[in-house]
Design a protein around this motif. Sequence first.
Motif, PDB file in Angstrom:
ATOM      1  N   GLY A 252       0.833  -1.193   0.000  1.00  0.00           N
ATOM      2  CA  GLY A 252       0.000   0.000   0.000  1.00  0.00           C
ATOM      3  C   GLY A 252       0.867   1.242   0.000  1.00  0.00           C
ATOM      4  N   PHE A 253       0.281   2.365  -0.392  1.00  0.00           N
ATOM      5  CA  PHE A 253       1.025   3.613  -0.422  1.00  0.00           C
ATOM      6  C   PHE A 253       1.450   4.020   0.981  1.00  0.00           C
ATOM      7  CE2 PHE A 253      -1.470   4.386  -4.420  1.00  0.00           C
ATOM      8  CZ  PHE A 253      -0.377   4.367  -5.270  1.00  0.00           C
ATOM      9  N   VAL A 254       2.633   4.603   1.075  1.00  0.00           N
ATOM     10  CA  VAL A 254       3.128   5.114   2.349  1.00  0.00           C
ATOM     11  C   VAL A 254       2.374   6.396   2.687  1.00  0.00           C
ATOM     12  CG1 VAL A 254       5.164   5.946   3.589  1.00  0.00           C
ATOM     13  CG2 VAL A 254       5.384   4.096   1.915  1.00  0.00           C
ATOM     14  N   ASP A 255       2.002   6.536   3.945  1.00  0.00           N
ATOM     15  CA  ASP A 255       1.240   7.709   4.381  1.00  0.00           C
ATOM     16  C   ASP A 255       2.053   8.982   4.160  1.00  0.00           C
ATOM     17  OD1 ASP A 255       0.217   9.755   6.490  1.00  0.00           O
ATOM     18  OD2 ASP A 255      -1.347   8.204   6.426  1.00  0.00           O
ATOM     19  N   GLU A 256       1.356  10.065   3.802  1.00  0.00           N
ATOM     20  CA  GLU A 256       2.051  11.326   3.524  1.00  0.00           C
ATOM     21  C   GLU A 256       2.747  11.893   4.752  1.00  0.00           C
ATOM     22  OE1 GLU A 256      -0.291  14.753   2.687  1.00  0.00           O
ATOM     23  OE2 GLU A 256      -2.009  14.044   3.855  1.00  0.00           O
ATOM     24  N   ALA A 257       2.351  11.444   5.956  1.00  0.00           N
ATOM     25  CA  ALA A 257       3.027  11.909   7.167  1.00  0.00           C
ATOM     26  C   ALA A 257       4.476  11.439   7.224  1.00  0.00           C
ATOM     27  CB  ALA A 257       2.262  11.433   8.404  1.00  0.00           C
ATOM     28  N   ALA A 261       7.622   9.419   1.998  1.00  0.00           N
ATOM     29  CA  ALA A 261       6.521   8.858   1.214  1.00  0.00           C
ATOM     30  C   ALA A 261       6.722   9.125  -0.275  1.00  0.00           C
ATOM     31  CB  ALA A 261       5.192   9.430   1.688  1.00  0.00           C
ATOM     32  N   PHE A 262       7.352  10.252  -0.592  1.00  0.00           N
ATOM     33  CA  PHE A 262       7.694  10.605  -1.975  1.00  0.00           C
ATOM     34  C   PHE A 262       9.200  10.804  -2.047  1.00  0.00           C
ATOM     35  CE2 PHE A 262       3.360  11.935  -1.269  1.00  0.00           C
ATOM     36  CZ  PHE A 262       2.702  11.535  -2.413  1.00  0.00           C
ATOM     37  N   GLY A 263       9.759  10.428  -3.161  1.00  0.00           N
ATOM     38  CA  GLY A 263      11.215  10.554  -3.291  1.00  0.00           C
ATOM     39  C   GLY A 263      11.646  10.420  -4.729  1.00  0.00           C
ATOM     40  N   PHE A 264      12.925  10.161  -4.899  1.00  0.00           N
ATOM     41  CA  PHE A 264      13.509  10.065  -6.233  1.00  0.00           C
ATOM     42  C   PHE A 264      14.266   8.748  -6.363  1.00  0.00           C
ATOM     43  CE2 PHE A 264      12.947  14.554  -5.403  1.00  0.00           C
ATOM     44  CZ  PHE A 264      12.376  14.998  -6.585  1.00  0.00           C
ATOM     45  N   LEU A 265      14.324   8.284  -7.595  1.00  0.00           N
ATOM     46  CA  LEU A 265      14.902   6.974  -7.867  1.00  0.00           C
ATOM     47  C   LEU A 265      15.678   7.032  -9.169  1.00  0.00           C
ATOM     48  CD1 LEU A 265      15.019   3.888  -7.175  1.00  0.00           C
ATOM     49  CD2 LEU A 265      12.923   3.638  -8.516  1.00  0.00           C
ATOM     50  N   ALA A 266      16.835   6.387  -9.196  1.00  0.00           N
ATOM     51  CA  ALA A 266      17.619   6.276 -10.425  1.00  0.00           C
ATOM     52  C   ALA A 266      17.047   5.164 -11.295  1.00  0.00           C
ATOM     53  CB  ALA A 266      19.080   5.999 -10.097  1.00  0.00           C
TER      54      ALA A 266
END
Length: 430
Positions: A252-257, A261-266
């Motif tokens: 499941g999606f990681v909670d915005e808290a 929860a959001f990031g960058f990936l190579a």
Amino acid sequence: MMDYVWFIRWFGPSDIYSTQLGELAHRVVKKLYGLGNKKRDPRQIGRRLRRVEWAKRAFDRRGIHTKRRRQQAVANKDDSITTHYHIGKSNKKRLDLKTYTHSRDPAAKGFWTKLQDHILGRLMQHEFDGDTHETFTDDDRKHIRIKDRKLVELQTLRVNYTTYDIRRDQDTINPRNHADVMMLSPEDEPGAHPYWYARVLRIFRVQVISTHPLASTVLSGPQEMEILWVRWLGVEPGYHSGFQRGRLPKVGFVDEADPFAFGFLAPAHIIRGCHLMPSFSDGRTAGLLQTSEPTAARKTDEIDDWQFFYVGIFVDRDMFMRYFPGGGVGHTANQGFFQSTPDNAENEPRGEESGDEEDELESDSEMHQTTMPPSQAQAEQPFAIDSDESVDGESSHDSDESFDSDPEGDDDLNETDVDDWQWDDGYGSA
């Protein structure tokens, strides 16, 4: 895979009995059937197929190809066989960095700081851990700049991978309709899930300028980087999956808290795309990302998210082998996930298959193995042979034997991810 050579000697290579060629040819028949008037179908289909073949030969002689074949030619020219991924070279969609740094979108919270951490980690060749670089300070981040403060946004990413049977294949990642990807998990403790999952929100190319003493680009000039902006998914806590329990992995999606929860990936970390199926019984929720305004993390007509997803491990044979104990040739995974069993595994439900049925199957296989002649057992030691039993209880080994086996950017020329119908990489619509 230890029975692969033996199986070929008995039945020949898989191309002989595979239904793949027939299924691809069937698509052509259905396509041509729809173009006719449904009268004297075989004759009409045959004539149209001949015309398509003649047209293809004429196009080949004149060097005229369909849009799909032109894209394949560009990809084969630009990508060597060792290239892991390919992203188009187009610079048509250039965005200012403040489009995201000054955005009210909760998905873009800390966008610039996270991007700096990601770039620093790649320039310093740190091992990827989700960009949780707690050692980076604001002074370190000040050394990172984006040339002209411009981000180039691209449409698709093509990921090359080697299948379980040593063949080359490719997945196309598109943030609009095929956005879910998987990568190897850096977690190595026993029982840890072997993969991480993410949804690609955007595909960027940037020109990085760094004056950091440990990662300077002053002498080499601006360095070009392809970066994926992703929304992470995590395994449901307390949920156990696997073949013994008869359950698919559940994420499941990681909670915005969570700050990550959001990031960058190579792109180099991506193994291949994955298929996530919504868990309809768990329903949808707006609590994971509490906003009713348009956001990059959702489609334009969505205001909430599915709470959980099941990972489709049966989408093809290569994906199945990535979750099967031992994996396929060339596959890399956390083998501790397959070998370790939690202490409470006996108390976990086993899906649709009950323990009594499994015990019955095990006793059945033991009975067959004990009735097999020693000479035949020695000759076929790697394989378990099931023989049919006669009515009077005597085993008949002259009958048919069944063996257990394991199941299965572009240059922005193409703005959609839909493939034209074709047969054996041939007849695409012009």
